[in-house]
Design an enzyme around this catalytic site. Sequence first.
Site, PDB file in Angstrom:
ATOM      1  N   ASP A 278      -4.606  -5.763 -18.480  1.00  0.00           N
ATOM      2  CA  ASP A 278      -3.624  -6.459 -19.305  1.00  0.00           C
ATOM      3  C   ASP A 278      -3.143  -7.700 -18.556  1.00  0.00           C
ATOM      4  O   ASP A 278      -2.716  -7.632 -17.403  1.00  0.00           O
ATOM      5  CB  ASP A 278      -2.451  -5.515 -19.603  1.00  0.00           C
ATOM      6  CG  ASP A 278      -1.505  -6.075 -20.639  1.00  0.00           C
ATOM      7  OD1 ASP A 278      -0.951  -7.176 -20.414  1.00  0.00           O
ATOM      8  OD2 ASP A 278      -1.290  -5.413 -21.676  1.00  0.00           O
TER       9      ASP A 278
ATOM     10  N   TRP B 280     -10.132  -1.528  -5.699  1.00  0.00           N
ATOM     11  CA  TRP B 280     -10.065  -0.169  -6.236  1.00  0.00           C
ATOM     12  C   TRP B 280     -11.438   0.255  -6.769  1.00  0.00           C
ATOM     13  O   TRP B 280     -11.931   1.337  -6.463  1.00  0.00           O
ATOM     14  CB  TRP B 280      -9.015  -0.133  -7.335  1.00  0.00           C
ATOM     15  CG  TRP B 280      -8.643   1.233  -7.833  1.00  0.00           C
ATOM     16  CD1 TRP B 280      -8.892   2.437  -7.240  1.00  0.00           C
ATOM     17  CD2 TRP B 280      -7.906   1.517  -9.021  1.00  0.00           C
ATOM     18  NE1 TRP B 280      -8.373   3.461  -7.995  1.00  0.00           N
ATOM     19  CE2 TRP B 280      -7.758   2.923  -9.088  1.00  0.00           C
ATOM     20  CE3 TRP B 280      -7.368   0.727 -10.031  1.00  0.00           C
ATOM     21  CZ2 TRP B 280      -7.089   3.539 -10.137  1.00  0.00           C
ATOM     22  CZ3 TRP B 280      -6.694   1.346 -11.057  1.00  0.00           C
ATOM     23  CH2 TRP B 280      -6.554   2.737 -11.120  1.00  0.00           C
TER      24      TRP B 280
ATOM     25  N   ALA C 237      -0.848 -11.049 -14.241  1.00  0.00           N
ATOM     26  CA  ALA C 237      -0.113 -12.239 -13.826  1.00  0.00           C
ATOM     27  C   ALA C 237       0.911 -11.912 -12.744  1.00  0.00           C
ATOM     28  O   ALA C 237       1.032 -12.631 -11.745  1.00  0.00           O
ATOM     29  CB  ALA C 237       0.576 -12.877 -15.031  1.00  0.00           C
TER      30      ALA C 237
ATOM     31  N   GLY D  62      -8.279  -5.111 -10.154  1.00  0.00           N
ATOM     32  CA  GLY D  62      -8.772  -3.826  -9.692  1.00  0.00           C
ATOM     33  C   GLY D  62     -10.060  -3.899  -8.900  1.00  0.00           C
ATOM     34  O   GLY D  62     -10.811  -2.921  -8.850  1.00  0.00           O
TER      35      GLY D  62
ATOM     36  N   SER E 235       0.905  -9.343 -10.673  1.00  0.00           N
ATOM     37  CA  SER E 235       0.200  -8.956  -9.457  1.00  0.00           C
ATOM     38  C   SER E 235      -0.382 -10.179  -8.751  1.00  0.00           C
ATOM     39  O   SER E 235      -0.384 -10.258  -7.514  1.00  0.00           O
ATOM     40  CB  SER E 235      -0.908  -7.952  -9.800  1.00  0.00           C
ATOM     41  OG  SER E 235      -1.519  -7.458  -8.629  1.00  0.00           O
TER      42      SER E 235
ATOM     43  N   HIS F  82     -15.805 -12.448  -8.124  1.00  0.00           N
ATOM     44  CA  HIS F  82     -14.775 -12.783  -9.113  1.00  0.00           C
ATOM     45  C   HIS F  82     -15.339 -13.711 -10.193  1.00  0.00           C
ATOM     46  O   HIS F  82     -14.579 -14.302 -10.967  1.00  0.00           O
ATOM     47  CB  HIS F  82     -13.574 -13.454  -8.443  1.00  0.00           C
ATOM     48  CG  HIS F  82     -12.718 -12.510  -7.648  1.00  0.00           C
ATOM     49  ND1 HIS F  82     -12.312 -11.296  -8.133  1.00  0.00           N
ATOM     50  CD2 HIS F  82     -12.201 -12.615  -6.396  1.00  0.00           C
ATOM     51  CE1 HIS F  82     -11.561 -10.680  -7.223  1.00  0.00           C
ATOM     52  NE2 HIS F  82     -11.493 -11.464  -6.161  1.00  0.00           N
TER      53      HIS F  82
ATOM     54  N   ARG G  37      -0.580  -9.515 -18.671  1.00  0.00           N
ATOM     55  CA  ARG G  37       0.813  -9.582 -18.232  1.00  0.00           C
ATOM     56  C   ARG G  37       0.986  -8.893 -16.884  1.00  0.00           C
ATOM     57  O   ARG G  37       1.679  -9.399 -15.990  1.00  0.00           O
ATOM     58  CB  ARG G  37       1.705  -8.962 -19.305  1.00  0.00           C
ATOM     59  CG  ARG G  37       1.682  -9.736 -20.628  1.00  0.00           C
ATOM     60  CD  ARG G  37       2.224  -8.938 -21.791  1.00  0.00           C
ATOM     61  NE  ARG G  37       1.391  -7.769 -22.081  1.00  0.00           N
ATOM     62  CZ  ARG G  37       1.547  -6.992 -23.150  1.00  0.00           C
ATOM     63  NH1 ARG G  37       2.507  -7.264 -24.020  1.00  0.00           N
ATOM     64  NH2 ARG G  37       0.758  -5.958 -23.356  1.00  0.00           N
ATOM     65  N   ASP G  38       0.362  -7.734 -16.731  1.00  0.00           N
ATOM     66  CA  ASP G  38       0.388  -7.062 -15.431  1.00  0.00           C
ATOM     67  C   ASP G  38      -0.393  -7.849 -14.391  1.00  0.00           C
ATOM     68  O   ASP G  38       0.017  -7.958 -13.234  1.00  0.00           O
ATOM     69  CB  ASP G  38      -0.203  -5.651 -15.563  1.00  0.00           C
ATOM     70  CG  ASP G  38       0.628  -4.750 -16.455  1.00  0.00           C
ATOM     71  OD1 ASP G  38       1.849  -4.685 -16.248  1.00  0.00           O
ATOM     72  OD2 ASP G  38       0.051  -4.113 -17.356  1.00  0.00           O
TER      73      ASP G  38
ATOM     74  N   LYS H  35      -7.101  -9.640  -8.874  1.00  0.00           N
ATOM     75  CA  LYS H  35      -6.042  -8.649  -9.098  1.00  0.00           C
ATOM     76  C   LYS H  35      -6.240  -7.810 -10.357  1.00  0.00           C
ATOM     77  O   LYS H  35      -5.282  -7.307 -10.936  1.00  0.00           O
ATOM     78  CB  LYS H  35      -4.658  -9.316  -9.115  1.00  0.00           C
ATOM     79  CG  LYS H  35      -4.355 -10.132  -7.877  1.00  0.00           C
ATOM     80  CD  LYS H  35      -4.666  -9.378  -6.586  1.00  0.00           C
ATOM     81  CE  LYS H  35      -3.793  -8.155  -6.385  1.00  0.00           C
ATOM     82  NZ  LYS H  35      -4.158  -7.413  -5.127  1.00  0.00           N
TER      83      LYS H  35
END
Length: 315
Positions: A116, A44, A121, A41, A123, A96, A118-119, A39
């Site tokens: 980041d 993407w 986690a 990216g 996601s 990964h 926090r983001d 998660k």
Amino acid sequence: MSRSAYPPSRVYRSELLDSTRWNSFTPRPGDIVISTATKAGTTWTQRIVASLVFQTVRLPRPLMELSPWLDMAMVPLSDVLAALDRQPHRRFIKTHLPLDALPFHPDVRYVVVGRDLRDLALSTHHHARSMSSPGPRAALAAAVRAHGDGAPASLRLPEVPEDVHAFWREFFTRSAYPWESDGWPYNSPTHHLGSWWEHRAEPNICLLHYQDMLDDLEGQTRRLADFLGIAVDDRTLPALVRACTFAEMKAKKDEIWDSGLTGSALGTWDFFHKGTSGQWRAQCSEAELALHERALRRLPEDLRRWLVRDPSASA
């Protein structure tokens, strides 16, 4: 192809992951390996690389077929290697894994993405809850029966708490692997990024940040093209960048998911979620943010400064 400059020193194995599969892979000069924590990216970045490799908005085949996840344990390794061997184009492969679990070759380009924590986690919570819900779980079991090595009964996905606060505590204090301290139910994003950061001066490693990609997708696409040695026509670049936005990828999921295990399972829910930053500000307590800070302290100071992003703080 030269020998690995940094032979793997760790083995990662789980229901989904097997790092030893890379030992059977024969790289070609110019191959591209896209390595991110879960998660951060991954898909993407794969889509951006695909737009640069093929120089077209419409991909010739589904992205997951063009860019397989080599360390995914459930897909027969022989099938993945045979498919990669048949590819005539410049290959780009998903992983990964941290650097200490991969063979590192000077003639291969490594694209690493940080986000980041926090983001990441939040996601990851959405991803893990979705993956373990009845619909995707049934699709994954059916896909394993059709395409995978193992029996569906052997597939034990982690039970993830519905409550995001309970998950946050688990994410920042546990890992699926005993030598790591965060990232549960997957491998650690801090260990992953730290392993690459240590060798970031290598000319064949490029570190991208998820927030920079959100803020300036065209600029980061140009930067990636330069790193990969791919010339891009200024007249076609805007269309290529537009095809790599979250809105376009969500609208054209048929261009992402293949008809094999990956597409049958991962394509059954809102895989891309929101693709935004800063949601943690409205959800996390001071005690929860302290767990994040504790995880960050395991990283070098310069990596912490690079990784932590809070765009709303200056708004």
